[in-house]
Design a protein around this motif. Structure first.
Motif, mmCIF file in Angstrom:
data_model
loop_
_atom_site.group_PDB
_atom_site.id
_atom_site.type_symbol
_atom_site.label_atom_id
_atom_site.label_comp_id
_atom_site.label_asym_id
_atom_site.label_seq_id
_atom_site.Cartn_x
_atom_site.Cartn_y
_atom_site.Cartn_z
ATOM 1 N N ARG A 92 0.828 -1.203 0.000
ATOM 2 C CA ARG A 92 0.000 0.000 0.000
ATOM 3 C C ARG A 92 0.861 1.250 0.000
ATOM 4 O O ARG A 92 0.573 2.228 -0.682
ATOM 5 N N ARG A 93 1.931 1.189 0.764
ATOM 6 C CA ARG A 93 2.801 2.352 0.876
ATOM 7 C C ARG A 93 3.548 2.613 -0.441
ATOM 8 O O ARG A 93 3.566 3.725 -0.962
ATOM 9 N N GLY A 122 1.361 3.692 -3.176
ATOM 10 C CA GLY A 122 1.090 5.115 -3.015
ATOM 11 C C GLY A 122 2.196 5.960 -3.624
ATOM 12 O O GLY A 122 1.939 6.922 -4.346
ATOM 13 N N ARG A 123 3.428 5.573 -3.352
ATOM 14 C CA ARG A 123 4.539 6.352 -3.894
ATOM 15 C C ARG A 123 4.619 6.234 -5.405
ATOM 16 O O ARG A 123 4.965 7.190 -6.102
ATOM 17 N N GLN A 161 2.160 6.097 -7.240
ATOM 18 C CA GLN A 161 1.118 6.966 -7.747
ATOM 19 C C GLN A 161 1.276 8.389 -7.217
ATOM 20 O O GLN A 161 0.313 9.159 -7.196
ATOM 21 N N ARG A 170 1.443 9.643 -4.310
ATOM 22 C CA ARG A 170 0.722 10.056 -3.109
ATOM 23 C C ARG A 170 1.425 9.420 -1.919
ATOM 24 O O ARG A 170 2.442 8.750 -2.084
ATOM 25 N N GLN A 171 0.889 9.643 -0.718
ATOM 26 C CA GLN A 171 1.690 9.291 0.443
ATOM 27 C C GLN A 171 1.469 7.877 0.940
ATOM 28 O O GLN A 171 2.347 7.314 1.576
ATOM 29 N N GLY A 172 0.323 7.307 0.690
ATOM 30 C CA GLY A 172 0.058 5.979 1.231
ATOM 31 C C GLY A 172 -0.277 6.071 2.703
ATOM 32 O O GLY A 172 -0.258 7.149 3.295
ATOM 33 N N ASN A 180 -0.193 6.506 6.438
ATOM 34 C CA ASN A 180 0.855 7.001 7.340
ATOM 35 C C ASN A 180 0.270 7.474 8.655
ATOM 36 O O ASN A 180 0.860 8.270 9.347
ATOM 37 N N PRO A 239 5.601 13.117 -2.996
ATOM 38 C CA PRO A 239 4.148 12.979 -3.138
ATOM 39 C C PRO A 239 3.483 14.342 -3.252
ATOM 40 O O PRO A 239 3.908 15.312 -2.620
ATOM 41 N N THR A 293 0.278 14.782 -2.547
ATOM 42 C CA THR A 293 -0.799 14.902 -1.575
ATOM 43 C C THR A 293 -0.253 15.448 -0.261
ATOM 44 O O THR A 293 0.937 15.360 0.022
#
Lengths: 404, 212
Positions: free
Chosen positions: A57-58, A61-62, A64, A66-68, A70, B21, B23
């Motif tokens: 998931r993390r 996220g990276r 894509q 984004r942060q995933g 956290n 990121p 976001t």
């Protein structure tokens, strides 16, 4: 005892067994010691799968940007625990039209191949729960159960989407098992054995280099076996709500999810054992090497998932039958010929022979992949003949008739 | 060459893996917004409003409701009407900003908030009491006087009614030129004098440098 194997399971097992044997009858100490070791291994695997859920998931996220997750724990490390708690708190629903017994047992059937395969993986030097002499065959046989479990789940749900997903799963998994098995056959030819321990022991050159074609086919087929992108039509969210586990909730769904994630871990372990010399590399403890290589494959699977979009059903099946199956047969026959002509008088293969085979097989892999792709890809696409329509192609229409 | 598409795609995703990121952790951090952002909470200055209801007339959706009563003691001498109701139903608002464009007295501004999610449509109606009580962080959209002063509604302080007009009322309304209706932009220097110029925003230091 090898100083490098820092968790020598066999030593643990022997020590536990001998200790217990003093006070208990021997069958009971045998059982308890074996159970303790298996308990440790299975739970370690579950823990790794849980860690992998976080990692996936993390890292996804990276990928894509984004942060995933956290929010809980450092870097969101406790997120899988939060997920598990949430899932445990959910209502356990059995649909009205469900076949209750099959519905309930499907998650267990789905999960049990994972620890079963872990049992034959040599996870460190001379360490495996069991090193049976038909290890490869055992793996192939046991992975077939996940197909059964998926079909059980889809059928027993009494839901059409679930049944569609299950039907797709059966079509796809059976198609991809054939090239997978043929590929593993070429590995068995090289090592002269089906036992995992022997495959690692005879693997003086990584089979990744000796059998590049087999490696490519193996990675594609095992991705399909795990229902992962780009082969995740089984649970294509845009078409089937969640595929075969649409009706599942609570911990039963959790079992499916855990089984899918643990399958990645197990498949990476399998790929490490078969293609990357297992625990054998110098300077570090063997268990560490195994984990590192496994992590590498896990990342590769994750990377593929982050990149390649989902294929269509017919594309996936056509890919298995038209592309992977002929190539795996080519790989098997080439390996058989090489082994027949290059082996020593006693039937073994020396390291130099393996390097020679590596050279031959790299050429073969490139020729076969590109050549066969050309044969398949340049077939002309013939759509149905177009009928001139006065609305589309009439005198006032803007577009002329396209002549194919 | 077959397979190159996959290689290209994989390299793209790998490059994305090492990017920062985009976001943010929302409740703790917020994305930076432009000062001209047309936010949800309207900013309304009772002191500037005459109750002319231009905004209500210009509103394409008719969601501004104004009721006035002639309660001033000397309406002939310029006392404005008393405004009893000033309701804006932002549940139907499309944030076109015509009401702000229409206001002749710079009494209505777009707000800068974007966190007015509610569970019921009823609670999306901004009443006159809410408008009076709210912190005034007007958006600089269609308000060049705020833009010139580089007011940032997200960082600057809450503005009083004297500070938001095209003229600085305390100085020019009854200045040497007499009661003026001419369009006269506030000269920046006037704001810098400590007696009459409250500091507008965190950008004041930059602003002073420009003056020199």
């Amino acid at each position: 005892m090898d100083p490098r194997g820092f968790f020598e399971l066999n030593t643990w097992y022997r020590g536990l067994y001998l200790t217990l044997d003093n006070v208990l009858p021997s069958w009971m100490s045998y059982f308890i010691a074996g159970f303790a070791v298996m308990f440790a291994i299975v739970n370690a695997m579950m823990l790794l799968a849980t860690l992998y859920i976080w990692f996936e998931r993390r890292a996804l996220g990276r990928f894509q940007v984004r942060q995933g997750p956290n929010r809980w724990g450092p870097f969101g490390l406790l997120q899988p625990i939060a997920d598990a708690l949430k899932i445990l708190g959910k209502e356990d629903i059995v649909p009205h039209g469900a076949d209750r017994w099959v519905f309930n047992i499907a998650p267990i059937v789905m999960f049990f191949p994972v620890p079963m395969i872990v049992a034959v993986l040599p996870i460190a030097k001379n360490v495996a729960i069991t090193d049976i002499n038909v290890g490869l065959l055992f793996v192939v046989a046991i992975t077939g159960f996940s197909t059964l479990a998926i079909f059980m789940a889809g059928w027993a749900s009494g839901n059409r989407y679930a049944l569609f997903g299950a039907a797709r799963a059966v079509a796809m998994l059976i198609s991809y098992e054939i090239p997978l098995i043929i590929t593993l056959g070429s590995i068995a030819l090289l090592s002269g054995s089906l036992a995992m321990g022997t495959i690692v022991a005879t693997q003086n050159v990584p089979y990744l280099l000796v059998q590049p074609l087999a490696f490519v086919i193996f990675m594609m087929a095992i991705s399909a076996e795990m229902n992962r992108s780009p082969f995740d039509i089984v649970e294509a969210e845009s078409e089937l709500i969640a595929g075969y586990h649409t009706e599942y909730s609570g911990m039963k769904f959790g079992m499916f999810m855990l089984a899918e994630f643990a399958a990645v871990i197990v498949a990476s372990g399998l790929a490490t054992t078969i293609f990357l010399q297992g625990w054998r590399w110098p300077f570090l403890p063997s268990a560490i090497w195994f984990l590192l290589k496994m992590g590498m494959f896990v990342f590769l699977f994750l990377w593929i998932r982050a990149t390649i979009p989902r294929l269509r059903v017919d594309q996936i099946l056509a890919f298995a039958w038209k592309f992977l199956l002929p190539l795996s047969v080519v790989s098997l026959f080439a390996t058989a010929l090489e082994v027949f002509f290059l082996r020593e008088p006693d039937g073994s293969l020396t390291t130099n022979t393996l390097w020679i085979m590596s050279g031959i097989n790299f050429g073969l892999a490139i020729v076969a992949l590109v050549g066969w792709a050309n044969v398949l890809g340049h077939r002309r696409y013939n759509p149905a003949p177009r009928i001139a329509s006065m609305y589309r192609d009439g005198p006032l229409g803007s577009r002329p008739v396209e002549v194919q | 060459m077959y397979g190159m598409g996959i290689v290209k795609g994989m390299s793209v995703t790998l490059r994305n893996l090492f990017r920062t990121p985009v976001t943010v952790n929302y409740p703790e951090e917020r994305m930076p917004q432009h000062s001209r952002f047309r936010g949800e909470e309207f900013v309304w200055y009772e002191e500037r409003c005459t109750g002319c209801a231009s905004c209500a007339k210009y509103c394409p959706l008719g969601i501004i409701k104004i009721e006035t009563s002639p309660s001033g003691e000397f309406p002939q001498e310029g006392d404005s009407y008393k405004i009893d109701t000033f309701d804006i139903d932002i549940g139907r608002c499309m944030f076109c900003g015509f009401c702000v464009e229409a206001c002749p007295y710079d009494a209505l501004f777009m707000g800068s908030g974007f966190e007015r999610g509610r569970y019921r449509r009823d609670s999306l109606v901004i009443t006159i009491d809410e408008l009076k009580a709210a912190e005034k962080h007007p958006s600089t959209w269609f308000r060049p006087q705020l833009e010139q002063r580089r007011y940032d509604p997200f960082e600057g302080k809450s503005l009083e009614w004297q500070e938001v007009g095209r003229r600085y009322l305390g100085q020019t309304m009854h200045g040497p030129a007499g009661p003026t209706y001419e369009y006269q932009l506030e000269t920046p220097g006037a704001l810098e004098t400590p007696s009459q110029s409250p500091e507008l925003s965190g950008h004041d230091e930059e602003y002073g440098e420009e003056e020199e």
